[in-house]
Design a protein around this motif. Structure first.
Motif, PDB file in Angstrom:
ATOM      1  N   ASN A  87      -0.340  -0.208   5.462  1.00 45.82           N
ATOM      2  CA  ASN A  87       0.503  -0.206   4.270  1.00 45.82           C
ATOM      3  C   ASN A  87       0.558   1.195   3.697  1.00 45.82           C
ATOM      4  O   ASN A  87      -0.478   1.844   3.516  1.00 45.82           O
ATOM      5  CB  ASN A  87      -0.035  -1.177   3.221  1.00 45.82           C
ATOM      6  CG  ASN A  87       0.295  -2.627   3.550  1.00 45.82           C
ATOM      7  OD1 ASN A  87       1.204  -2.907   4.339  1.00 45.82           O
ATOM      8  ND2 ASN A  87      -0.426  -3.550   2.956  1.00 45.82           N
ATOM      9  N   THR A  88       1.783   1.648   3.415  1.00 44.94           N
ATOM     10  CA  THR A  88       1.998   3.016   2.935  1.00 44.94           C
ATOM     11  C   THR A  88       2.771   2.994   1.627  1.00 44.94           C
ATOM     12  O   THR A  88       3.856   2.408   1.564  1.00 44.94           O
ATOM     13  CB  THR A  88       2.780   3.836   3.979  1.00 44.94           C
ATOM     14  OG1 THR A  88       2.094   3.791   5.237  1.00 44.94           O
ATOM     15  CG2 THR A  88       2.934   5.286   3.531  1.00 44.94           C
ATOM     16  N   VAL A  89       2.214   3.607   0.607  1.00 40.15           N
ATOM     17  CA  VAL A  89       2.876   3.727  -0.694  1.00 40.15           C
ATOM     18  C   VAL A  89       3.044   5.203  -1.010  1.00 40.15           C
ATOM     19  O   VAL A  89       2.083   5.968  -0.951  1.00 40.15           O
ATOM     20  CB  VAL A  89       2.057   3.034  -1.802  1.00 40.15           C
ATOM     21  CG1 VAL A  89       2.761   3.174  -3.148  1.00 40.15           C
ATOM     22  CG2 VAL A  89       1.831   1.564  -1.477  1.00 40.15           C
ATOM     23  N   ILE A  90       4.267   5.593  -1.347  1.00 38.81           N
ATOM     24  CA  ILE A  90       4.593   7.005  -1.571  1.00 38.81           C
ATOM     25  C   ILE A  90       5.264   7.148  -2.927  1.00 38.81           C
ATOM     26  O   ILE A  90       6.089   6.304  -3.311  1.00 38.81           O
ATOM     27  CB  ILE A  90       5.544   7.526  -0.471  1.00 38.81           C
ATOM     28  CG1 ILE A  90       4.943   7.281   0.923  1.00 38.81           C
ATOM     29  CG2 ILE A  90       5.867   8.997  -0.675  1.00 38.81           C
ATOM     30  CD1 ILE A  90       5.987   7.032   1.980  1.00 38.81           C
ATOM     31  N   ALA A  91       4.941   8.196  -3.644  1.00 40.28           N
ATOM     32  CA  ALA A  91       5.580   8.493  -4.926  1.00 40.28           C
ATOM     33  C   ALA A  91       6.114   9.916  -4.913  1.00 40.28           C
ATOM     34  O   ALA A  91       5.407  10.846  -4.524  1.00 40.28           O
ATOM     35  CB  ALA A  91       4.594   8.316  -6.073  1.00 40.28           C
ATOM     36  N   LEU A  92       7.361  10.071  -5.339  1.00 37.54           N
ATOM     37  CA  LEU A  92       7.985  11.393  -5.464  1.00 37.54           C
ATOM     38  C   LEU A  92       8.364  11.626  -6.915  1.00 37.54           C
ATOM     39  O   LEU A  92       8.806  10.689  -7.606  1.00 37.54           O
ATOM     40  CB  LEU A  92       9.240  11.498  -4.591  1.00 37.54           C
ATOM     41  CG  LEU A  92       9.047  11.421  -3.084  1.00 37.54           C
ATOM     42  CD1 LEU A  92       9.239  10.001  -2.588  1.00 37.54           C
ATOM     43  CD2 LEU A  92      10.016  12.355  -2.369  1.00 37.54           C
ATOM     44  N   PRO A  93       8.240  12.855  -7.400  1.00 34.46           N
ATOM     45  CA  PRO A  93       8.545  13.144  -8.804  1.00 34.46           C
ATOM     46  C   PRO A  93      10.009  13.470  -9.049  1.00 34.46           C
ATOM     47  O   PRO A  93      10.358  14.043 -10.084  1.00 34.46           O
ATOM     48  CB  PRO A  93       7.655  14.361  -9.087  1.00 34.46           C
ATOM     49  CG  PRO A  93       7.632  15.090  -7.782  1.00 34.46           C
ATOM     50  CD  PRO A  93       7.647  14.016  -6.715  1.00 34.46           C
ATOM     51  N   VAL A  94      10.875  13.140  -8.089  1.00 37.26           N
ATOM     52  CA  VAL A  94      12.302  13.430  -8.210  1.00 37.26           C
ATOM     53  C   VAL A  94      13.099  12.165  -7.944  1.00 37.26           C
ATOM     54  O   VAL A  94      12.584  11.189  -7.387  1.00 37.26           O
ATOM     55  CB  VAL A  94      12.729  14.534  -7.206  1.00 37.26           C
ATOM     56  CG1 VAL A  94      12.065  15.857  -7.548  1.00 37.26           C
ATOM     57  CG2 VAL A  94      12.408  14.122  -5.770  1.00 37.26           C
ATOM     58  N   GLU A 125      -5.727  -4.494  -4.995  1.00 35.49           N
ATOM     59  CA  GLU A 125      -5.891  -3.184  -5.606  1.00 35.49           C
ATOM     60  C   GLU A 125      -4.522  -2.665  -6.009  1.00 35.49           C
ATOM     61  O   GLU A 125      -3.634  -2.539  -5.166  1.00 35.49           O
ATOM     62  CB  GLU A 125      -6.516  -2.207  -4.605  1.00 35.49           C
ATOM     63  CG  GLU A 125      -6.617  -0.789  -5.160  1.00 35.49           C
ATOM     64  CD  GLU A 125      -6.909   0.230  -4.081  1.00 35.49           C
ATOM     65  OE1 GLU A 125      -7.456   1.279  -4.420  1.00 35.49           O
ATOM     66  OE2 GLU A 125      -6.596  -0.016  -2.909  1.00 35.49           O
ATOM     67  N   PRO A 126      -4.294  -2.406  -7.312  1.00 36.29           N
ATOM     68  CA  PRO A 126      -3.023  -1.790  -7.677  1.00 36.29           C
ATOM     69  C   PRO A 126      -2.897  -0.454  -6.973  1.00 36.29           C
ATOM     70  O   PRO A 126      -3.852   0.302  -6.852  1.00 36.29           O
ATOM     71  CB  PRO A 126      -3.143  -1.616  -9.205  1.00 36.29           C
ATOM     72  CG  PRO A 126      -4.241  -2.560  -9.613  1.00 36.29           C
ATOM     73  CD  PRO A 126      -5.179  -2.607  -8.438  1.00 36.29           C
ATOM     74  N   ALA A 127      -1.716  -0.172  -6.489  1.00 35.91           N
ATOM     75  CA  ALA A 127      -1.461   1.099  -5.812  1.00 35.91           C
ATOM     76  C   ALA A 127      -0.842   2.056  -6.807  1.00 35.91           C
ATOM     77  O   ALA A 127       0.332   1.915  -7.161  1.00 35.91           O
ATOM     78  CB  ALA A 127      -0.539   0.880  -4.615  1.00 35.91           C
ATOM     79  N   PRO A 128      -1.608   3.003  -7.325  1.00 30.74           N
ATOM     80  CA  PRO A 128      -1.090   3.878  -8.374  1.00 30.74           C
ATOM     81  C   PRO A 128      -0.026   4.826  -7.860  1.00 30.74           C
ATOM     82  O   PRO A 128      -0.072   5.266  -6.711  1.00 30.74           O
ATOM     83  CB  PRO A 128      -2.331   4.652  -8.822  1.00 30.74           C
ATOM     84  CG  PRO A 128      -3.211   4.655  -7.639  1.00 30.74           C
ATOM     85  CD  PRO A 128      -2.977   3.334  -6.955  1.00 30.74           C
ATOM     86  N   THR A 129       0.963   5.101  -8.698  1.00 30.64           N
ATOM     87  CA  THR A 129       1.971   6.096  -8.366  1.00 30.64           C
ATOM     88  C   THR A 129       2.116   7.018  -9.553  1.00 30.64           C
ATOM     89  O   THR A 129       1.774   6.678 -10.682  1.00 30.64           O
ATOM     90  CB  THR A 129       3.339   5.450  -8.045  1.00 30.64           C
ATOM     91  OG1 THR A 129       3.793   4.769  -9.230  1.00 30.64           O
ATOM     92  CG2 THR A 129       3.223   4.452  -6.914  1.00 30.64           C
ATOM     93  N   THR A 130       2.668   8.185  -9.308  1.00 33.11           N
ATOM     94  CA  THR A 130       2.854   9.151 -10.393  1.00 33.11           C
ATOM     95  C   THR A 130       4.292   9.216 -10.850  1.00 33.11           C
ATOM     96  O   THR A 130       4.624   9.952 -11.750  1.00 33.11           O
ATOM     97  CB  THR A 130       2.434  10.562  -9.927  1.00 33.11           C
ATOM     98  OG1 THR A 130       3.178  10.905  -8.770  1.00 33.11           O
ATOM     99  CG2 THR A 130       0.955  10.590  -9.600  1.00 33.11           C
ATOM    100  N   ALA A 131       5.153   8.428 -10.206  1.00 30.48           N
ATOM    101  CA  ALA A 131       6.568   8.444 -10.588  1.00 30.48           C
ATOM    102  C   ALA A 131       7.014   7.036 -10.918  1.00 30.48           C
ATOM    103  O   ALA A 131       6.584   6.087 -10.290  1.00 30.48           O
ATOM    104  CB  ALA A 131       7.416   8.996  -9.428  1.00 30.48           C
TER     105      ALA A 131
END
Length: 253
Positions: free
Chosen positions: A127-134, A245-251
């Protein structure tokens, strides 16, 4: 956000991401409902919902929020039998963050003879979770999924595995919600600015995750920041009590 998750999958605005560990040999036929129950137990139930049954959601092309598994503003639920605490790995690259959990017990190549496609080899999911700031256009979101998948395969090969992944791998890419005057990135391929950053982050996180999984299989301590825990809830624990487990993101999704 774009995701292949069983709960909240598709393209649309989402508020949270949940990565839930279930026992090996998981047999429930209602994973959307199960994930919504786990989300509710984690405090996200007000927006989780169970969503429409697969294939009954809004038609493609009807706008953000299409897909199965929840209304606009709901969350995304991923599921795995992998040890999410023992294998989780995080990597960042110039604003892009990736979080990966790995179980490769059923890894192989995507294109195989028909008979091989039906063989069940055991539990395994990346499982892959990705966050982008744009902000990304819809096309760039799709492109980002392809880039992430390419980077995952590259990491598996670098780890020495003769495989492109597992049959149940899932991916989630979160990007900023565009507002008035917001620049929206149109590309996320591996040679675009943000696609290249995404690829490097996913590659590093995946390589760390599969390395930690290999260490757990050998009985060695996992890498720093990855506490060793059992690979599944103990016998007698009901499915609804699966570790999550919640998967935290920054966006924002």
């Amino acid at each position: 956000m774009i995701s292949s998750a069983v709960l909240g999958g598709g393209i649309g605005e989402r508020s949270w991401v949940l990565n839930a560990q279930v026992p090996h040999g998981y047999t429930r036929r209602d994973p959307q409902i199960h994930l919504a129950e786990i989300a509710a137990g984690a405090g996200a139930g007000a927006e989780a919902g169970t969503g429409p049954a697969p294939g009954t959601g809004p038609a493609p092309g009807s706008g953000h929020g299409r897909g199965t598994g929840g209304p606009v503003g709901a969350g995304v639920g991923l599921m795995t039998a992998a040890d999410i605490l023992g294998t989780r790995a995080h990597a960042a690259d110039e604003g892009v963050e990736a979080l990966v959990t790995a179980g490769t017990g059923v890894s192989g190549w995507a294109a195989v003879p028909p008979a091989d496609a039906l063989v069940h080899q055991g539990p395994g999911t990346i499982n892959t979770v990705i966050a982008l700031p744009v902000a990304l256009s819809d096309a760039a979101l799709v492109n980002a999924v392809a880039t992430a998948t390419e980077a995952k395969v590259q990491a598996l090969l670098d780890h020495g595995q003769d495989a492109s992944g597992t049959p149940t791998d899932a991916v989630c890419v979160a990007a900023r919600i565009p507002g008035p005057g917001t620049h929206v990135e149109q590309f996320a391929g591996p040679r675009s600015l943000w696609g290249a950053r995404l690829a490097r982050a996913v590659h590093r996180a995946t390589l760390r995750a599969v390395t930690r999984e290999a260490e757990l299989r050998r009985g060695a301590p996992a890498g720093p920041g990855a506490p060793r825990e059992p690979g599944a809830p103990p016998a007698g624990v009901p499915y609804g009590a699966a570790r999550s487990e919640p998967a935290p993101t920054t966006a924002p999704a």
